[in-house]
Design an enzyme around this catalytic site. Sequence first.
Site, PDB file in Angstrom:
ATOM      1  N   GLU A 133     -37.680   9.386 -24.588  1.00  8.00           N
ATOM      2  CA  GLU A 133     -38.045   9.114 -23.195  1.00  8.00           C
ATOM      3  C   GLU A 133     -39.550   9.233 -23.037  1.00  8.00           C
ATOM      4  O   GLU A 133     -40.195   9.962 -23.787  1.00  8.00           O
ATOM      5  CB  GLU A 133     -37.310  10.084 -22.251  1.00  8.00           C
ATOM      6  CG  GLU A 133     -37.506  11.547 -22.606  1.00  8.00           C
ATOM      7  CD  GLU A 133     -36.518  12.489 -21.904  1.00  8.00           C
ATOM      8  OE1 GLU A 133     -35.315  12.199 -21.919  1.00  8.00           O
ATOM      9  OE2 GLU A 133     -36.979  13.493 -21.362  1.00  8.00           O
ATOM     10  N   LYS A 135     -43.267  10.313 -22.096  1.00  9.43           N
ATOM     11  CA  LYS A 135     -43.884  11.589 -21.751  1.00  9.43           C
ATOM     12  C   LYS A 135     -44.756  11.330 -20.532  1.00  9.43           C
ATOM     13  O   LYS A 135     -45.782  10.653 -20.611  1.00  9.43           O
ATOM     14  CB  LYS A 135     -44.722  12.111 -22.922  1.00  9.43           C
ATOM     15  CG  LYS A 135     -45.306  13.479 -22.655  1.00  9.43           C
ATOM     16  CD  LYS A 135     -45.850  14.092 -23.935  1.00  9.43           C
ATOM     17  CE  LYS A 135     -46.241  15.533 -23.757  1.00  9.43           C
ATOM     18  NZ  LYS A 135     -47.290  15.759 -22.779  1.00  9.43           N
ATOM     19  N   ASP A 137     -47.336  11.910 -17.620  1.00  8.75           N
ATOM     20  CA  ASP A 137     -48.565  12.690 -17.531  1.00  8.75           C
ATOM     21  C   ASP A 137     -48.714  13.262 -16.117  1.00  8.75           C
ATOM     22  O   ASP A 137     -49.460  12.732 -15.299  1.00  8.75           O
ATOM     23  CB  ASP A 137     -49.751  11.787 -17.880  1.00  8.75           C
ATOM     24  CG  ASP A 137     -50.972  12.575 -18.268  1.00  8.75           C
ATOM     25  OD1 ASP A 137     -50.860  13.809 -18.383  1.00  8.75           O
ATOM     26  OD2 ASP A 137     -52.029  11.959 -18.447  1.00  8.75           O
ATOM     27  N   TYR A 244     -35.959  15.798 -16.347  1.00 11.28           N
ATOM     28  CA  TYR A 244     -35.663  15.546 -17.759  1.00 11.28           C
ATOM     29  C   TYR A 244     -35.187  16.770 -18.553  1.00 11.28           C
ATOM     30  O   TYR A 244     -35.036  16.702 -19.768  1.00 11.28           O
ATOM     31  CB  TYR A 244     -36.870  14.930 -18.466  1.00 11.28           C
ATOM     32  CG  TYR A 244     -38.166  15.724 -18.317  1.00 11.28           C
ATOM     33  CD1 TYR A 244     -38.287  16.997 -18.852  1.00 11.28           C
ATOM     34  CD2 TYR A 244     -39.250  15.187 -17.637  1.00 11.28           C
ATOM     35  CE1 TYR A 244     -39.457  17.717 -18.716  1.00 11.28           C
ATOM     36  CE2 TYR A 244     -40.425  15.906 -17.497  1.00 11.28           C
ATOM     37  CZ  TYR A 244     -40.528  17.167 -18.035  1.00 11.28           C
ATOM     38  OH  TYR A 244     -41.670  17.890 -17.892  1.00 11.28           O
ATOM     39  N   LYS A 332     -47.403  11.069 -29.618  1.00  6.87           N
ATOM     40  CA  LYS A 332     -48.510  10.684 -28.744  1.00  6.87           C
ATOM     41  C   LYS A 332     -48.985   9.269 -29.035  1.00  6.87           C
ATOM     42  O   LYS A 332     -48.981   8.837 -30.184  1.00  6.87           O
ATOM     43  CB  LYS A 332     -49.692  11.651 -28.947  1.00  6.87           C
ATOM     44  CG  LYS A 332     -49.442  13.060 -28.446  1.00  6.87           C
ATOM     45  CD  LYS A 332     -49.252  13.049 -26.946  1.00  6.87           C
ATOM     46  CE  LYS A 332     -49.441  14.412 -26.324  1.00  6.87           C
ATOM     47  NZ  LYS A 332     -50.773  14.893 -26.276  1.00  6.87           N
ATOM     48  N   CYS A 426     -79.537  30.913 -34.757  1.00  6.80           N
ATOM     49  CA  CYS A 426     -78.702  30.802 -33.565  1.00  6.80           C
ATOM     50  C   CYS A 426     -79.588  30.464 -32.370  1.00  6.80           C
ATOM     51  O   CYS A 426     -80.571  31.152 -32.128  1.00  6.80           O
ATOM     52  CB  CYS A 426     -77.975  32.127 -33.330  1.00  6.80           C
ATOM     53  SG  CYS A 426     -77.157  32.215 -31.730  1.00  6.80           S
ATOM     54  N   CYS A 429     -79.474  33.797 -29.817  1.00  2.00           N
ATOM     55  CA  CYS A 429     -80.063  35.108 -30.103  1.00  2.00           C
ATOM     56  C   CYS A 429     -81.127  35.043 -31.192  1.00  2.00           C
ATOM     57  O   CYS A 429     -81.794  36.041 -31.471  1.00  2.00           O
ATOM     58  CB  CYS A 429     -78.983  36.115 -30.484  1.00  2.00           C
ATOM     59  SG  CYS A 429     -78.279  35.829 -32.118  1.00  2.00           S
ATOM     60  N   CYS A 444     -73.537  32.309 -36.617  1.00  2.00           N
ATOM     61  CA  CYS A 444     -74.639  33.162 -36.205  1.00  2.00           C
ATOM     62  C   CYS A 444     -74.360  34.546 -36.784  1.00  2.00           C
ATOM     63  O   CYS A 444     -73.240  35.050 -36.680  1.00  2.00           O
ATOM     64  CB  CYS A 444     -74.667  33.218 -34.681  1.00  2.00           C
ATOM     65  SG  CYS A 444     -75.504  34.644 -34.012  1.00  2.00           S
ATOM     66  N   CYS A 450     -75.508  39.202 -30.374  1.00  7.20           N
ATOM     67  CA  CYS A 450     -75.647  37.843 -29.849  1.00  7.20           C
ATOM     68  C   CYS A 450     -74.993  37.746 -28.468  1.00  7.20           C
ATOM     69  O   CYS A 450     -73.796  37.951 -28.315  1.00  7.20           O
ATOM     70  CB  CYS A 450     -75.015  36.835 -30.801  1.00  7.20           C
ATOM     71  SG  CYS A 450     -75.125  35.153 -30.167  1.00  7.20           S
TER      72      CYS A 450
END
Length: 696
Positions: A133, A135, A137, A244, A332, A426, A429, A444, A450
Site C-alpha cells: 500500500e 506510504k 506522507d 491502515y 522508498k 577545529c 575551539c 577535533c 571544545c
Amino acid sequence: MTPEDLRKLPVSQMTVDEAEADLAALAKEIREHDRRYYQDDAPTVTDAEYDALRQRNAAIERRFPLSVRPDSPTGRVGAAPASGFKKIRHAKPMLSLGNVFDEDELQDFLDGIRRFLKELSDNPDIPLDMVAEPKIDGLSISLRYEHGRLVQAATRGDGAEGEDVTANAHTLADIPQTLPDGVPDVLEVRGEVYMSKTDFLALNDRQAERGEKTFANPRNAAAGSLRQLDAAITARRPLRFFAYAYGEVSAVDWATHGQFIERLKAWGFQVNPFTRVCDGIDHILAHYETIQAHRAELDYDIDGVVYKVDRLDWQERLGFVSRAPRWAVAHKFPAEKAETIVRDITIQVGRTGVLTPVAELEPVTVGGVVVSRATLHNADYIRALDIRVGDRVRIQRAGDVIPQVLDVVEDGFHDDRDVYVFPAACPVCGSHAVREEGEAATRCTGGLVCAAQAHERLKHFVSRDAFDIEGLGGKHVAAFFEAGLIKTPGDIFRLTPEMLDGREGWKDKSIENLMAAIAAKRRIDMPRFVHALGIRQVGQATARLLAKHYGSFAHLRDAMTDARVIGSEAMENLLSIDGIGKSMADDLIEFFAEPHNGEVLDDLLANVTVEDFAAPDTAGSPVAGKTVVFTGTLEAMSRGEAKAKAEALGAKVSGSVSKKTDIVVAGPGAGSKEKKARELGLQVLSEREWLDLVGS
Ligand code: IVH
C-alpha cells in the site's frame, strides 16, 4: 557598507562578519517591534514587513548556524506551545518502519522473513503473501474507540507517548465519530492524517493573503493544522485520513491484514485504493511500479510503498526489533535530484567532535522542499569528487534524510577554482583536528574544552529521544550555554526562576512551565538516560539493549568499569550481547573511564533518578531472568525466532557459554559450546525439552 545596504545583500552572498552585523541589527529591531506590538499596542510596521525581518533573520541563521545569537528572536514567539497538549501513553507502541531502496534490499528483507519462519525456509513453495500500500506522507495518529465511540486520539509522538488531539480529531470528516454495531469493545485504528496538494496550495494562498504563516509542504501543513490548541482552527483546515493499522483491540476476528482492510472499509474508514495483496516479489514489484506510475497524478504526497506480511499469526511471531516490525518495510521512491551552486563549504562540529563539511548552497527546490545546505560527509568525499566553492553540483534528497551532494556538473570553470583544503584545526575551539588510521572522520581533539562539542552534547541531552524536556529546545540550550547558565547536564536541574527572570523571551508563565518540565524529568527511564549521555555509537537501540542486559544504571556503570580489564568476565559479558561489537564496547568503556565523564555523571545522578529497566511482564515465565545459549541446529524454529521467543519470555540470549549461563539448548551438531556447558555443569536441554519448558 551602510546598514541599509547590508539589509539588501542576498543571504547567499554574505560573509560571516556581514551576517553577524545583520543578525545583531535584526535582533534589536525585532525586539523593538515586539515591544511596540505587544506592550504599546502601537506597531510601526505591517505584519508582512515584520515577517520579512524574521524570515531574513532565520535565513541568515540557517546559513551561519555558528553565528546564532543567544538573544536570537527565532523561536521566541509564534510557534504554538507544544506544552499545551496532554500526553497520552499508547496502549501498544506506534512503530516506525525500516527502509529498502531497491529490489536487492527488498529480496533480502523477504529472505529474512523466510529464514525467521522456519517452515517457510524449509518449504520454498509456501507462498508469503504481502499487502502493498502507498506510504502516505502525513502524520500518523491513533484513534481509540470504546463501544463504538471515538474517545481518544493521539499523535505518534516518540512512539510510546503522543499528544492528546482528541478534540482536533473530532473535527475531521474522514474520522467516524461512531462505528457500526458489532465492532470490538476496544478498537484502536491507526493511520495517516494528511492534506491534499490542492487544499495545501489553497490554504497557503489564504494564509499569505492574511499575512499569516505559510507552510513548506502538505505534511507540515497537516501537522500544523492538527496540532492546534484551538480545535476550531483544525475544523477550518481541510484534513483527511487514511486508515491502515490497528493498536489495542479487545477481540481480533480477522486473520490477515487484507481482511482487516475490508473491516476498515465496512466500518466507514477511508483506505487507500492502491492497497493490494501480492503473492511474491514479482507481483510486489509490479504493484510498486503501478503506484509509482500514478504518483504524479495523485492529489496527495506519497514517498514510497509499504509492504506488510498478510498473515497476522506470522506478524505476531515475527514481532519487532527495537522500533520497527520484522513483518513490514517501506520501499522508498528514488531520491529527488536537482542542480545548484556551492556558495561556500563550512564545517560543523558534532557532539563527538567529528568535523562534517557542509555545502552552503544557492537555495533550490528539491521535491517540494527548499534546500540550502547539503552534507559533504568527510574530507575523502570532497577530494574524491573534487568539489570546489563556486562549482555547480547535483544534489539529492531522499525522504527525511539530510540532502547530499552527488557530483560536480562541468561548467568549464572548475579548474580555475581553488581546490578545497580541509581544515587542520577545529573551527570552533582551534584544537588540532586529526584523522585516525582507517577512519573516514576527522575529529577535533579539543574534547571537553571544545565549546561546539559541549554544546552539541547538551543539545543531544535534551533532544526528543533523550531527556525530551518540554520547552527547552536546542536553541534555548545554545543561549543558556553561551550565557554560562548551563555547562553540563546537571546544571539544567539547578536552573532557578531567578536565573531566567528578565532574560529575553522568558515570561513568568514560560519560566514556570519550564521549571515544571524540568522537574518532571527528575525521574527517567534507563534507555533514555543511557541514550542521552551521547556515548559514541550508542544510539537508541543500543541504549535499550544495555538497559535490558544490565537492568540498572548502577549495574551498567560497574560493569563498564570492570570491563576495562581485557579478557575479564565483564568484558566477555558485554561482548556476549547480540548487537554489541568490539568497537562499540571500546567506546562504552572509554566513556565510563574518562574521569570528567565520571564527575558529570555523579553530578547528574545527584539530581536525577534513573529507573531500573522495566522488564516486560514475564511473571510466571519459567525462564525470566535466565541466560540462555542456543547451539547446534534447531528443528522446530529458526534460531532468530527461538531467540525472539526466549527474550519475550524475559530470558537473556547469549552467544557464548560461561559460568553465568543458566541453560544451554543444544540441537544436533552442537560442538564446543555443549561440551563447555557440560564441563561447567550447566543445564543442557534438547530443543524438545526447551519447548516443553516454555510451553510451546
Ligand atoms: S504501517 C507497524 N502503513 O510511515 C507499521 N505506515 O515510517 C506501522 N505511514 O509512522 C506503520 N503510510 O506514519 C504504515 N500505509 C502505511 C503508511 C505508514 C504512511 C507512515 C506512518 C509511520 C511511518 C513509518
